[in-house]
Design an enzyme around this catalytic site. Structure first.
Site, PDB file in Angstrom:
ATOM      1  N   ASP A  73       9.265  14.295  36.974  1.00 59.01           N
ATOM      2  CA  ASP A  73      10.085  13.075  36.966  1.00 59.01           C
ATOM      3  C   ASP A  73       9.833  12.276  35.684  1.00 59.01           C
ATOM      4  OD1 ASP A  73       7.581  12.112  37.581  1.00 59.01           O
ATOM      5  OD2 ASP A  73       8.204  10.977  39.353  1.00 59.01           O
ATOM      6  N   SER A  74       8.919  12.777  34.837  1.00 62.74           N
ATOM      7  CA  SER A  74       8.781  12.219  33.488  1.00 62.74           C
ATOM      8  C   SER A  74      10.107  12.304  32.747  1.00 62.74           C
ATOM      9  CB  SER A  74       7.684  12.958  32.706  1.00 62.74           C
ATOM     10  OG  SER A  74       7.875  14.357  32.778  1.00 62.74           O
ATOM     11  N   ASP A 116       9.641  18.121  40.951  1.00 63.45           N
ATOM     12  CA  ASP A 116       8.919  16.887  41.283  1.00 63.45           C
ATOM     13  C   ASP A 116       9.753  16.057  42.264  1.00 63.45           C
ATOM     14  OD1 ASP A 116       6.608  15.512  40.802  1.00 63.45           O
ATOM     15  OD2 ASP A 116       7.131  14.898  38.762  1.00 63.45           O
ATOM     16  N   GLU A 214      -4.505  13.735  36.995  1.00 59.46           N
ATOM     17  CA  GLU A 214      -4.054  13.045  35.776  1.00 59.46           C
ATOM     18  C   GLU A 214      -4.982  11.880  35.454  1.00 59.46           C
ATOM     19  OE1 GLU A 214       0.124  12.163  35.701  1.00 59.46           O
ATOM     20  OE2 GLU A 214      -0.019  11.046  33.820  1.00 59.46           O
TER      21      GLU A 214
END
Ligand code: KIV
Length: 298
Positions: A73-74, A116, A214
């Protein structure tokens, strides 16, 4: 009588735009699957992952030997110009997953494709998560990813029981950036480390077959990686001790509208082509040369 050579001569081809290296042939490999990923994990072979959002980049990443492609979804930030991933919709994710899957099919590619689940598409209930996951799986994903621990554990179990492989995501979870107070390292200090560790174990026990970590301190992610024997950890800003690595495609190609995060290396800077940059990334991860804890981690 002259014969045309069977193969193009090796070495750089002349070009009016400069000297271009011959494009390497894609390595022949079997399609990636959950059993193959488990085998790699068991054998201690590092798993490589990159994000991709369109057909061409996905096919190039596959040809470069990247094993897992994440339609992250970046894409909200790198493709849509949003300031966070919060505004990304399920329809956008479906569209880009479909594009990537089509690119991989056209290239007869072998990568493992992860879609995602965006913010709000799995938060209401397990049933909502299932409906959203079905949308991405029907667009061509082999696995879905969702962020967070604790409350997500039941959702992960629910999806896995229904035949949907799940990648979990702990540490900095960008969909909750506002609750976290910014893009900060997570799991620092004994209490936070213990909470993250117990969430990771619960997600593994619920059946998650991958876990993105992350911006987690390198020592914590290395310890977790050893403990989670059935769930390979995929690090981004989590040090060299994880079972695999992921980077955002645009970041590793040196293209970022904002500030380049510390955990990124620009692989394009030393490459002649996008495929070359991706190959360098794959080699560096496999050989343990990227990331370097002293440079890219906390
Ligand atoms: O959306 C994304 O690209 C991601 C990666 C940073 C892991 O979640």
């Amino acid at each position: 009588m002259t014969h045309a050579p069977d193969h193009a001569p090796a070495g750089p081809a002349a070009s009016p735009y400069g000297t271009l290296p011959a494009a390497p042939r894609p390595a022949v490999r079997k399609p990636l699957s959950l059993p193959r990923l488990r085998e790699m994990h068991a054998q201690g072979e590092k798993i490589t992952m990159l994000t991709a959002y369109d057909a061409t980049f996905a096919a190039v990443a596959d040809a470069a030997g990247v094993e897992c492609i994440l339609v992250g979804d970046s894409l909200g930030m790198v493709c849509q110009g949003l300031s966070s991933t919060v505004g990304v919709t399920l329809e956008s994710m479906r569209h880009h997953t479909d594009c990537v899957a089509r690119g991989l099919r056209r290239a007869q590619a072998t990568a493992w494709l992860i879609g995602d689940l965006p913010f709000g598409s799995y938060h209401e209930s397990k049933e909502q998560a299932l409906r959203s996951a079905v949308v991405l799986m029907q667009a061509g994903a082999h696995m879905v990813k969702l962020e967070g621990g604790g409350w997500t554990t039941d959702t992960v179990r629910f999806l896995v029981e229904r035949g949907i492989p799940v990648c979990a995501h702990l540490g900095l979870t960008p969909q909750t950036v506002h609750a976290l107070g910014g893009y900060r390292v997570q799991g620092r200090g004994d209490e936070a480390a213990a909470a993250l560790t117990s969430q990771a174990h619960a997600l593994q026990d619920a059946g998650a077959s991958m876990l993105v970590l992350e911006m987690v301190p390198a020592a914590l992610s290395a310890a977790l990686t050893k403990e989670l024997t059935h769930c390979p950890t995929i690090g981004i800003g989590a040090g060299a001790g994880t079972a695999g690595q992921v980077l955002v495609l645009h970041d590793m190609l040196g293209m970022n509208l904002g500030r380049m995060p510390k955990f990124v290396h620009n692989f394009m800077a030393e490459a002649h082509s996008v495929q070359g940059a991706m190959q360098a990334y794959v080699r560096a991860v496999k050989e343990g040369r990227f990331p370097v804890d002293a440079l890219h981690a906390w």
